[in-house]
Design a protein around this motif. Structure first.
Motif, PDB file in Angstrom:
ATOM      1  N   CYS A   1       0.507  -1.716  -0.299  1.00 33.14           N
ATOM      2  CA  CYS A   1      -0.369   0.117   0.432  1.00 33.14           C
ATOM      3  C   CYS A   1       1.093   1.153   0.393  1.00 33.14           C
ATOM      4  N   TRP A   2       2.385   0.986   0.103  1.00 34.94           N
ATOM      5  CA  TRP A   2       3.109   2.192   0.545  1.00 34.94           C
ATOM      6  C   TRP A   2       3.282   2.975  -0.884  1.00 34.94           C
TER       7      TRP A   2
ATOM      8  N   PHE B   1       1.321   7.175   3.506  1.00 35.40           N
ATOM      9  CA  PHE B   1       1.323   6.277   4.826  1.00 35.40           C
ATOM     10  C   PHE B   1       1.874   6.734   5.438  1.00 35.40           C
TER      11      PHE B   1
ATOM     12  N   CYS C   1      -1.537   3.135   6.016  1.00 38.69           N
ATOM     13  CA  CYS C   1      -1.565   3.682   4.958  1.00 38.69           C
ATOM     14  C   CYS C   1      -3.197   4.123   5.631  1.00 38.69           C
TER      15      CYS C   1
END
Length: 146
Positions: A48-49, A54, A85
Motif C-alpha cells: 500500500c505504501w 502512509f 496506509c
C-alpha cells in the motif's frame, strides 16, 4: 627500460594495485539490493505504501530474530518500520535503512580509504628510494668513468 619490459604479465606493482582495489571494493561493498519481482498491473499485489500515502507508526528499528524469519521485509537491510496506509488503513512493514547502519557503512568506507592511502603512500616512498639509489649509482658510475 620500462617496468615490466621483457616479462610476461603485469609488473609486480600493478598486481598489488589490482589486489588492493579488489580488496577495497569487497570490504566497502554494501549489501546488494534484493531483486524485486516484476510488479503486475493490479494494485492489489502492490504494497500500500507504493500507491497511497502512509504514516510511520513505528520508527526504523533492527529486526528481532523472530521477525527476521517471519517478515520478508527484514531480509534486505535487517531493519524495518511499521507503517499505516491512509486510504486503506492497512498496517504493513517496510524495509528501511537506519542512521546507525549508514554511519557504520560510512566509517568502514572512510577506514578503507585511509588504509589504502597509507599503503600507497608507503609504496611511493619505497619506489622513490629505489629511484634515488639508481640515480646515485648512475652518478657514481659516471664519476668513476672520468
Amino acid at each position: 627500460m620500462p617496468a615490466g619490459a621483457g616479462r610476461p604479465g603485469l609488473p609486480q606493482g600493478r598486481h598489488l594495485c589490482w589486489l588492493l582495489c579488489a580488496f577495497t571494493l569487497k570490504l566497502c561493498q554494501a549489501e546488494a539490493p534484493v531483486q524485486e519481482e516484476k510488479l503486475s498491473a493490479s494494485t492489489s499485489n502492490l504494497p500500500c505504501w507504493l500507491v497511497e500515502e502512509f504514516v510511520v507508526a513505528e520508527e526504523c528499528s533492527p529486526c528481532s530474530n523472530f521477525r527476521a524469519k517471519t517478515t520478508p521485509e527484514c531480509g534486505s537491510t535487517g531493519y524495518v518500520e511499521k507503517i499505516t496506509c491512509s486510504s486503506s488503513k492497512r498496517n504493513e512493514f517496510k524495509s528501511c535503512r537506519s542512521a546507525l547502519m549508514e554511519q557504520r557503512l560510512f566509517w568502514k568506507f572512510e577506514g578503507a580509504v585511509v588504509c589504502v592511502a597509507l599503503i600507497f603512500a608507503c609504496l611511493v616512498i619505497i619506489r622513490q628510494r629505489q629511484l634515488d639509489r639508481k640515480a646515485l649509482e648512475k652518478v657514481r658510475k659516471q664519476i668513476e668513468s672520468i
